[in-house]
Write a protein that holds these residues in place. Sequence first.
Motif, PDB file in Angstrom:
ATOM      1  N   VAL A  62      -9.803   1.744  -5.489  1.00 44.98           N
ATOM      2  CA  VAL A  62      -8.733   1.445  -4.532  1.00 44.98           C
ATOM      3  C   VAL A  62      -8.172   2.725  -3.952  1.00 44.98           C
ATOM      4  O   VAL A  62      -7.771   2.778  -2.787  1.00 44.98           O
ATOM      5  CB  VAL A  62      -7.625   0.619  -5.215  1.00 44.98           C
ATOM      6  CG1 VAL A  62      -6.428   0.444  -4.284  1.00 44.98           C
ATOM      7  CG2 VAL A  62      -8.177  -0.726  -5.648  1.00 44.98           C
ATOM      8  N   MET A  63      -8.105   3.790  -4.746  1.00 42.77           N
ATOM      9  CA  MET A  63      -7.549   5.062  -4.283  1.00 42.77           C
ATOM     10  C   MET A  63      -8.553   5.776  -3.384  1.00 42.77           C
ATOM     11  O   MET A  63      -9.641   6.133  -3.813  1.00 42.77           O
ATOM     12  CB  MET A  63      -7.179   5.965  -5.457  1.00 42.77           C
ATOM     13  CG  MET A  63      -6.592   7.318  -5.010  1.00 42.77           C
ATOM     14  SD  MET A  63      -6.331   8.496  -6.357  1.00 42.77           S
ATOM     15  CE  MET A  63      -4.871   7.815  -7.127  1.00 42.77           C
ATOM     16  N   PRO A  68       2.678   1.426  10.299  1.00 43.27           N
ATOM     17  CA  PRO A  68       2.305   0.116  10.859  1.00 43.27           C
ATOM     18  C   PRO A  68       1.081  -0.491  10.180  1.00 43.27           C
ATOM     19  O   PRO A  68       0.839  -1.699  10.311  1.00 43.27           O
ATOM     20  CB  PRO A  68       1.999   0.444  12.332  1.00 43.27           C
ATOM     21  CG  PRO A  68       2.733   1.700  12.606  1.00 43.27           C
ATOM     22  CD  PRO A  68       2.677   2.474  11.336  1.00 43.27           C
ATOM     23  N   GLU A  69       0.317   0.353   9.445  1.00 46.30           N
ATOM     24  CA  GLU A  69      -0.859  -0.152   8.733  1.00 46.30           C
ATOM     25  C   GLU A  69      -0.502  -0.649   7.332  1.00 46.30           C
ATOM     26  O   GLU A  69      -1.383  -1.026   6.564  1.00 46.30           O
ATOM     27  CB  GLU A  69      -1.909   0.959   8.630  1.00 46.30           C
ATOM     28  CG  GLU A  69      -2.300   1.570   9.955  1.00 46.30           C
ATOM     29  CD  GLU A  69      -2.850   0.532  10.918  1.00 46.30           C
ATOM     30  OE1 GLU A  69      -3.694  -0.277  10.486  1.00 46.30           O
ATOM     31  OE2 GLU A  69      -2.438   0.532  12.099  1.00 46.30           O
ATOM     32  N   GLY A  70       0.804  -0.610   6.998  1.00 43.21           N
ATOM     33  CA  GLY A  70       1.247  -1.147   5.721  1.00 43.21           C
ATOM     34  C   GLY A  70       1.401  -0.131   4.620  1.00 43.21           C
ATOM     35  O   GLY A  70       1.519  -0.499   3.444  1.00 43.21           O
ATOM     36  N   TYR A  71       1.424   1.175   4.947  1.00 40.99           N
ATOM     37  CA  TYR A  71       1.544   2.211   3.922  1.00 40.99           C
ATOM     38  C   TYR A  71       2.986   2.712   3.821  1.00 40.99           C
ATOM     39  O   TYR A  71       3.601   3.078   4.832  1.00 40.99           O
ATOM     40  CB  TYR A  71       0.640   3.402   4.248  1.00 40.99           C
ATOM     41  CG  TYR A  71      -0.818   3.168   3.959  1.00 40.99           C
ATOM     42  CD1 TYR A  71      -1.352   3.442   2.701  1.00 40.99           C
ATOM     43  CD2 TYR A  71      -1.661   2.664   4.947  1.00 40.99           C
ATOM     44  CE1 TYR A  71      -2.694   3.226   2.440  1.00 40.99           C
ATOM     45  CE2 TYR A  71      -3.003   2.441   4.696  1.00 40.99           C
ATOM     46  CZ  TYR A  71      -3.517   2.731   3.437  1.00 40.99           C
ATOM     47  OH  TYR A  71      -4.851   2.513   3.170  1.00 40.99           O
ATOM     48  N   ALA A  72       3.504   2.746   2.603  1.00 35.21           N
ATOM     49  CA  ALA A  72       4.796   3.374   2.320  1.00 35.21           C
ATOM     50  C   ALA A  72       4.547   4.655   1.541  1.00 35.21           C
ATOM     51  O   ALA A  72       3.597   4.752   0.760  1.00 35.21           O
ATOM     52  CB  ALA A  72       5.679   2.441   1.508  1.00 35.21           C
ATOM     53  N   GLU A  73       5.388   5.649   1.746  1.00 37.23           N
ATOM     54  CA  GLU A  73       5.251   6.904   1.016  1.00 37.23           C
ATOM     55  C   GLU A  73       5.607   6.727  -0.458  1.00 37.23           C
ATOM     56  O   GLU A  73       6.498   5.943  -0.802  1.00 37.23           O
ATOM     57  CB  GLU A  73       6.165   7.966   1.610  1.00 37.23           C
ATOM     58  CG  GLU A  73       5.742   8.477   2.966  1.00 37.23           C
ATOM     59  CD  GLU A  73       6.685   9.541   3.451  1.00 37.23           C
ATOM     60  OE1 GLU A  73       6.449  10.723   3.141  1.00 37.23           O
ATOM     61  OE2 GLU A  73       7.675   9.187   4.115  1.00 37.23           O
ATOM     62  N   THR A  74       4.936   7.489  -1.287  1.00 35.43           N
ATOM     63  CA  THR A  74       5.287   7.563  -2.700  1.00 35.43           C
ATOM     64  C   THR A  74       5.246   9.014  -3.141  1.00 35.43           C
ATOM     65  O   THR A  74       4.466   9.810  -2.597  1.00 35.43           O
ATOM     66  CB  THR A  74       4.330   6.728  -3.566  1.00 35.43           C
ATOM     67  OG1 THR A  74       4.711   6.883  -4.952  1.00 35.43           O
ATOM     68  CG2 THR A  74       2.873   7.177  -3.420  1.00 35.43           C
ATOM     69  N   THR A  75       6.083   9.352  -4.087  1.00 39.75           N
ATOM     70  CA  THR A  75       6.055  10.701  -4.669  1.00 39.75           C
ATOM     71  C   THR A  75       5.242  10.728  -5.947  1.00 39.75           C
ATOM     72  O   THR A  75       5.150  11.759  -6.601  1.00 39.75           O
ATOM     73  CB  THR A  75       7.487  11.180  -4.969  1.00 39.75           C
ATOM     74  OG1 THR A  75       8.108  10.258  -5.872  1.00 39.75           O
ATOM     75  CG2 THR A  75       8.311  11.276  -3.695  1.00 39.75           C
ATOM     76  N   LYS A  76       4.644   9.587  -6.314  1.00 39.75           N
ATOM     77  CA  LYS A  76       3.851   9.490  -7.545  1.00 39.75           C
ATOM     78  C   LYS A  76       2.386   9.332  -7.190  1.00 39.75           C
ATOM     79  O   LYS A  76       1.937   8.262  -6.750  1.00 39.75           O
ATOM     80  CB  LYS A  76       4.339   8.314  -8.386  1.00 39.75           C
ATOM     81  CG  LYS A  76       5.779   8.449  -8.846  1.00 39.75           C
ATOM     82  CD  LYS A  76       6.220   7.225  -9.647  1.00 39.75           C
ATOM     83  CE  LYS A  76       7.667   7.362 -10.093  1.00 39.75           C
ATOM     84  NZ  LYS A  76       8.120   6.159 -10.840  1.00 39.75           N
ATOM     85  N   GLU A  83       0.168   6.264  -8.451  1.00 39.64           N
ATOM     86  CA  GLU A  83       0.270   4.907  -7.931  1.00 39.64           C
ATOM     87  C   GLU A  83      -0.222   4.778  -6.495  1.00 39.64           C
ATOM     88  O   GLU A  83      -0.157   3.715  -5.892  1.00 39.64           O
ATOM     89  CB  GLU A  83       1.714   4.418  -8.011  1.00 39.64           C
ATOM     90  CG  GLU A  83       2.694   5.152  -7.111  1.00 39.64           C
ATOM     91  CD  GLU A  83       4.121   4.648  -7.263  1.00 39.64           C
ATOM     92  OE1 GLU A  83       4.426   4.101  -8.340  1.00 39.64           O
ATOM     93  OE2 GLU A  83       4.914   4.802  -6.306  1.00 39.64           O
ATOM     94  N   ALA A  84      -0.756   5.870  -5.925  1.00 40.59           N
ATOM     95  CA  ALA A  84      -1.143   5.873  -4.521  1.00 40.59           C
ATOM     96  C   ALA A  84      -2.453   5.126  -4.290  1.00 40.59           C
ATOM     97  O   ALA A  84      -3.386   5.187  -5.093  1.00 40.59           O
ATOM     98  CB  ALA A  84      -1.265   7.301  -4.014  1.00 40.59           C
ATOM     99  N   LYS A 102       0.840  -1.195   0.000  1.00 35.88           N
ATOM    100  CA  LYS A 102       0.000   0.000   0.000  1.00 35.88           C
ATOM    101  C   LYS A 102       0.881   1.253   0.000  1.00 35.88           C
ATOM    102  O   LYS A 102       1.921   1.291   0.651  1.00 35.88           O
ATOM    103  CB  LYS A 102      -0.930  -0.004   1.212  1.00 35.88           C
ATOM    104  CG  LYS A 102      -2.003  -1.075   1.152  1.00 35.88           C
ATOM    105  CD  LYS A 102      -3.038  -0.925   2.256  1.00 35.88           C
ATOM    106  CE  LYS A 102      -2.494  -1.301   3.604  1.00 35.88           C
ATOM    107  NZ  LYS A 102      -3.564  -1.307   4.639  1.00 35.88           N
ATOM    108  N   LYS A 103       0.419   2.262  -0.727  1.00 38.49           N
ATOM    109  CA  LYS A 103       1.219   3.478  -0.857  1.00 38.49           C
ATOM    110  C   LYS A 103       0.364   4.705  -0.552  1.00 38.49           C
ATOM    111  O   LYS A 103      -0.804   4.764  -0.915  1.00 38.49           O
ATOM    112  CB  LYS A 103       1.813   3.583  -2.268  1.00 38.49           C
ATOM    113  CG  LYS A 103       2.803   2.463  -2.587  1.00 38.49           C
ATOM    114  CD  LYS A 103       3.396   2.617  -3.965  1.00 38.49           C
ATOM    115  CE  LYS A 103       4.386   1.489  -4.254  1.00 38.49           C
ATOM    116  NZ  LYS A 103       4.986   1.619  -5.592  1.00 38.49           N
TER     117      LYS A 103
END
Length: 475
Positions: free
Chosen positions: A99-100, A49-57, A60-61, A24-25
């Motif tokens: 999804v977004m 901790p909820e499974g989200y990583a940062e993205t600069t795009k 794709e979030a 997840k992003k």
Amino acid sequence: MVETGTNQTEINPHPEADATARGKKVFIKTYGCQMNVYDSTRMTDALAPEGYAETTKLEEADLVILNTCHIREKAAEKVYSEIGRIRKIRDARGADAKVMKIGVAGCVAQAEGEEIMRRAPVVDLVFGPQSYHRLPGLLKQVEAGHSVVETEFPEEDKFKHLPAAKPAVTRARGFTAFLTVQEGCDKFCTFCVVPYTRGAEVSRPVADIVAEARALVAAGVKEITLLGQNVNAYHGKAADGSSQGLGRLLQELAVIDGLARLRYTTSHPRDMDESLIAAHRDIACVMPYLHLPIQSGSDRMLAAMNRRHTRRDYVELIGKIRAARPDLALSGDFIVGFPGETEADFEDTLSLIREIGYAQAYSFKYSPRPGTPAAGHDEQVPEDVKSARLQRLQALLNDQQIAFNASKVGSTMEILLERKGREPGQLGGRSPWLQPVHVMASDQLIGTLQPVRITGITKFSLSAELIASPNASAA
């Protein structure tokens, strides 16, 4: 406006690795003040901790959050425009569009609340600045199919959710970091929405701030800027139960090994006490730079703004501060065209600027903020008059900034080299007076404090040459 991940510091050790594995992003777009930047970092901490990583795009979030600011003119309309752009990107994903999830946070969210959902049904979540620590729980409600609006001020201490930073921090996003120590404002200036969007003044405990600062330094940070809507109203609880002011807090932080620089912003003249003035004189790592807004040089306008100080009060205060720290550079804020402002009032502001002398300053045309007392004033200044006055004021401020920069040519100073410059072989950093400085130097010196000689200026920055060995050690 900045996006998270730029000039911020991660205070969780490698949360993105676990989050990326789970796929997840989150994309967070941050508007406005440094405190919003800090809050966005805290949101990513809460989401990791909820499974989200940062993205600069953005494309794709799985989750997009707009962390908004209500200070600038037409702030809400800009947010709605951005929501429309995000909706188009989301819809272009076809079957994957749902999804977004889209969230609106920050001061516009606090002020607009349900109105955002009404005007932009594509938004899934609206939450104010006091609620970001509850973000994981709010998202669970969204995932269950609910639209969520959370803009209540918490009854409990709004800083209780901020645990002391873990000492095991191993990575930093940069060599400078923001650290919120105080939030809210009790001043109720008639032009300002902050008391309504951020609530009453409250301060974090001293021990929590010191622990977070130590963790940041352990992660490689060399310079920390303490943040608050009214930061010099800080009154945090110490270990012995007493209340400490900002001057004492700076003393506590100054002894952290490896912390080379301390700054703070934004301040109110009425809370600039003797202890804080003494900190500028006595603490070497407190930088000789102070942002101290006055807004107008007219006593009549200051009264109308409910600033609760006079021009003379401000001038005398600056005299005390400069007596304590003669090399101090001053920054400020100015509002042009406040309701009822006459040409004589505006001339008072220009004369104050000439009397004080500013290294830099921020200036704006007055624009009404819904719900503030000044918004309903029947003596609104015509737009063309505000524009003409702002142009004159900014010309004076620009001249002062250029003169201050020029005064540094030929001098030596220590700069913190933070990043690569625009030109090959060039590094960029900041002077003690917060000026951008560019110098030709090896990338190996990024993250170190280096003595330089100032060789020239542009309108807003300095050029320099190293006067130390290219193999100088890190600070």
